[in-house]
Design an enzyme around this catalytic site. Structure first.
Site, PDB file in Angstrom:
ATOM      1  N   GLU A 150     -31.062 -80.006  52.709  1.00 47.72           N
ATOM      2  CA  GLU A 150     -32.141 -79.038  52.447  1.00 47.72           C
ATOM      3  C   GLU A 150     -31.641 -77.598  52.343  1.00 47.72           C
ATOM      4  O   GLU A 150     -32.016 -76.725  53.127  1.00 47.72           O
ATOM      5  CB  GLU A 150     -33.220 -79.145  53.530  1.00 47.72           C
ATOM      6  CG  GLU A 150     -33.951 -80.481  53.494  1.00 47.72           C
ATOM      7  CD  GLU A 150     -35.201 -80.522  54.373  1.00 47.72           C
ATOM      8  OE1 GLU A 150     -35.269 -79.741  55.349  1.00 47.72           O
ATOM      9  OE2 GLU A 150     -36.090 -81.331  54.077  1.00 47.72           O
ATOM     10  N   GLU A 307     -36.487 -88.566  52.343  1.00 49.91           N
ATOM     11  CA  GLU A 307     -37.041 -88.525  53.703  1.00 49.91           C
ATOM     12  C   GLU A 307     -38.558 -88.527  53.642  1.00 49.91           C
ATOM     13  O   GLU A 307     -39.159 -87.910  52.772  1.00 49.91           O
ATOM     14  CB  GLU A 307     -36.645 -87.227  54.429  1.00 49.91           C
ATOM     15  CG  GLU A 307     -35.195 -87.061  54.760  1.00 49.91           C
ATOM     16  CD  GLU A 307     -34.946 -85.735  55.498  1.00 49.91           C
ATOM     17  OE1 GLU A 307     -35.889 -85.180  56.109  1.00 49.91           O
ATOM     18  OE2 GLU A 307     -33.819 -85.246  55.430  1.00 49.91           O
TER      19      GLU A 307
HETATM   20  C1  GLA Z   1     -36.105 -82.177  57.166  1.00 53.85           C
HETATM   21  C2  GLA Z   1     -34.636 -82.367  57.481  1.00 53.85           C
HETATM   22  C3  GLA Z   1     -34.383 -83.391  58.524  1.00 53.85           C
HETATM   23  C4  GLA Z   1     -35.412 -83.327  59.626  1.00 53.85           C
HETATM   24  C5  GLA Z   1     -36.784 -83.445  59.037  1.00 53.85           C
HETATM   25  C6  GLA Z   1     -37.877 -83.436  60.060  1.00 53.85           C
HETATM   26  O1  GLA Z   1     -36.544 -82.862  56.100  1.00 53.85           O
HETATM   27  O2  GLA Z   1     -33.872 -82.641  56.346  1.00 53.85           O
HETATM   28  O3  GLA Z   1     -33.089 -83.166  59.026  1.00 53.85           O
HETATM   29  O4  GLA Z   1     -35.277 -82.129  60.293  1.00 53.85           O
HETATM   30  O5  GLA Z   1     -37.000 -82.356  58.198  1.00 53.85           O
HETATM   31  O6  GLA Z   1     -39.140 -83.571  59.469  1.00 53.85           O
END
Ligand code: GLA
Ligand code: ZN
Length: 679
Positions: A150, A307
């Site tokens: 991210e 995710e």
């Molecule tokens: C993001 C991050 C993860 C985690 C999630 C929690 O998407 O990439 O490492 O912290 O949020 O929702």
């Protein structure tokens, strides 16, 4: 196509066995099998573990994890771990630490915390990517590289300031040109030396987030920061590709994440992946729009759902549980819109720090006898059943919505006419109007080819870049329907106003002149009154936010304002241009208006939904290259829904049931129907 080694919808997610002892991992592996989990994303935040100091790399722990996963038949999405730098690095080389918007030098802490122009960060990030690729290049378990995590946030340090000046030199060549495009004669800002230029933040041009005294520099700083982070990604990408040209590389994006221009990033990702975290009250169509935007980044190629939470987040204000069936429903929503993976954050809940209350497939109780695990295992079984059937199938849309990050930045950096104008909200209104009628739309960049579409919608096209107007003119000339809105065609890519009357370069195409723009208070409204019924539109509709006061110059007036001193002036116009039409919606209307208007424009083009729309039931189609079509019906309601298939028939891929006539969807129910071919 990323699926050669594992030709099914990948199912898995982020996994951090380094936080546990090996007995726990044994248990996890057993439960992965039970849940049908076949991919683990590992090494996302282990930089400090793998590199305890400047000269030492210790990957033995990772060898062990990968071996155990492999022995279990679990594949690996291997991250490069550069989303958080080690503490020793911050201490020894403070250039890795960012300077924040307020101008404060950060200390070690948190994550996504490295200055993108830090020579130390770049050197060691590239180096660890290189070491990882060298070490694991031939490992049969590794499916894909996951660079960093991210990417996001901006830095305002001196290294970034220097890099900004270099970036400006490359873009504009001369300081005279910088002075011109930033209009620096305003407020006596003329620069005589490159060194006089400093980053725009709270200490200089930006009195608050998203506010600026100088749009030019603020816009360029956003472009520059997005490019700087992209450069970091590219360094790692190239290091990985040197060793493993055959393995795909991605980084996880965040949908409508404002600071990064993902359209500019997309060419450097082999596959788009993104993290989807809607709240309980996020509109279904907003999540759908995010998926479509992510699909649009690479012109319709399937993407990865990297995710989502199996149950709840920890970082929202109120972290509701996903209600029974919702995780499954939202997983299939991603697939319905082009995802070829279903992955979670996280596979096991950690015990300490801020994500211990984040949902996971395996919860703190540590066994499989939980609601969440059972629901995950059900999806796992279904994805096994779906096998490779849906892989690489495409969503085909005849309508497109233009989305532009730079336009987003410029609109919301604008001082006036209103603070209430939020670009994404306006785009979403148009998207939602199509969504509610089951009509597919692609989200496309402004420089995307539009010739294959029938309808192109560009909400609040404030910034019109070189070539856009000409392209749309050709599209309309050839019979296309174009629609844009209030506050469009105002500036060029430098946020300099196009003189000679709004909407600037779009004026000829639209056949109008916007003389003034009125901003309404939140509790104020006006009305859009049809001059005569058009399609399902008749009578009067509420509108607000901004009202353009315009004159038709060849365009036909379809509706007028209902009140205020501009009562009777045009509020909706259409200009016939060549064999097509160019529509202008002069204010921000209520949803009913947009549904009727877009519904009618689609009908004119023969664009229809795959089935008659039913409230709360989402519908999409994925098409295979060989002509097969898969129709997704997703019931977001808390009650059963009936959908009439009319002339359609087919087989439900999840139940093998034959479907025809009227089908019933359970609350939160999902049907994936393989359409029967007409013989
Ligand atoms: C993001 C991050 C993860 C985690 C999630 C929690 O998407 O990439 O490492 O912290 O949020 O929702
Ligand atoms: Zn910096």
């Amino acid at each position: 196509m990323i699926h050669t080694k594992l030709p099914k919808i990948w199912y898995g997610g982020d996994y951090n066995p380094e936080q546990w002892d090996s007995a726990v991992m044994e248990e996890d592996l057993r439960m992965f099998k039970l849940a049908g989990i076949d991919v683990a994303t590992i090494n996302v935040f282990s930089w400090a573990l793998s590199q305890p100091d400047e000269d030492t790399y210790q990957f033995e722990w990772l060898d062990d994890v990968i071996e155990k996963l492999h022995a279990n038949g679990t594949y690996v999405c291997l991250a490069t771990s550069t989303g958080a730098h080690p503490a020793w690095m911050a201490r020894k080389y403070p250039d890795v630490l960012r300077v924040d918007f307020e101008g404060r030098k950060r200390k070690f802490g948190a994550r996504h915390n490295s200055c993108p122009n830090s020579p130390t960060y770049r050197k060691y990030a590239e180096r660890i990517a290189d070491r990882l690729a060298e070490r694991y290049k031939d490992h049969p378990a590794v499916l894909i590289w996951h660079v960093s995590n991210e990417y996001g946030g901006y830095c305002y340090c001196d290294n970034c300031a220097a890099a900004f000046r270099t970036w400006l030199q490359a873009r504009y060549a001369t300081l005279d040109e910088v002075n011109r495009v930033w209009n620096t004669k305003f407020w006596g800002h003329t620069f005589y030396d490159w060194e006089e230029i400093v980053p725009p933040n709270a200490l200089s041009e930006e009195p608050g987030e998203n506010r600026t005294f100088f749009q030019g520099i603020s816009l360029d700083y956003r472009r520059f920061m997005s490019d700087s982070l992209l450069d970091c990604y590219k360094l790692e990408y190239n290091a990985l590709k040197r060793h493993t040209p055959y393995l795909p590389v991605t980084t996880n994006m965040m949908g409508l994440y404002k600071p990064l221009n993902y359209f500019k990033w997309a060419p450097y990702l082999d596959v788009i992946s993104w993290d989807n975290y809607p709240a309980l009250d996020t509109p279904t169509s907003l999540t759908a729009m995010c998926h479509d935007l992510m699909r649009g980044l690479k012109a319709g190629q399937p993407f990865m759902l990297m995710e989502q939470t199996p149950s709840q987040q920890n970082w929202q204000k109120y972290n509701s549980l996903k209600r029974p069936g919702v995780m499954r429903l939202w997983s299939y929503q991603a697939v319905a819109r082009g995802a070829d993976t279903v992955m979670f954050f996280q596979l096991r809940r950690s015990i300490g720090a801020c994500e211990k209350y984040h949902g996971a497939v395996i919860e703190h109780v540590g066994h499989e006898h939980t609601r969440v695990f059972r629901e995950c295992a059900q999806v796992g079984r279904e994805l096994e059943k779906l096998s490779d059937l849906l892989l690489d199938t495409r969503v085909a849309a005849r309508a497109a919505i233009v989305f532009d990050w730079e336009n987003w930045w410029a609109i919301e950096l604008s001082s006036g006419p209103t603070v209430a104008l939020k670009y994404v909200n306006e785009v979403h209104k148009y998207y939602d109007a199509l969504f509610q009628q089951g009509i597919a739309a692609d989200l496309i960049a402004p420089d995307h080819d539009v010739s294959g579409y029938d309808i192109v919608i560009a909400p609040v096209m404030y910034m019109v870049k070189e070539g856009f107007a000409e392209k749309v003119e050709a599209f309309v000339q050839n019979g296309g329907t174009f629609l844009t809105t209030f506050f469009s065609g105002i500036v060029d890519e430098n946020d300099l106003v196009t003189l000679g009357g709004y909407p600037g370069k779009l004026r000829k195409l639209l056949g109008i002149w916007v003389e003034e723009i009125d901003a309404l208070f939140p509790d104020q409204s006006n009305q859009i009154q049809l001059t005569q019924p058009f399609g399902g539109l008749q009578g009067s509709y509420e509108c607000g936010l901004l009202c353009d006061l315009l004159h038709a110059e060849g365009a036909e007036v379809k509706a007028v304002y209902g009140s205020d001193f501009y009562q009777g002036m045009p509020a909706l116009t259409v200009n016939r241009f060549g064999s097509g039409q160019a529509w202008y919606v002069a204010s921000s209307p209520e949803p009913a208006f947009l549904q009727e208007l877009l519904g009618e424009l689609c009908r004119e083009k023969g664009i229809t939904a795959p089935v008659s729309p039913v409230e709360g039931v989402e519908v999409t189609v994925r098409h295979a290259a060989d002509g097969e079509a898969f129709i997704f019906l997703l019931n977001h309601n808390n009650h059963e829904a009936a959908v009439a298939l009319d002339a359609l028939a087919g087989t439900d891929l999840l139940t093998d049931e034959r479907l025809e006539g009227e089908v019933k969807l359970a609350p939160k129910g999902v049907i994936i129907m393989k359409k029967e071919r007409l013989s």
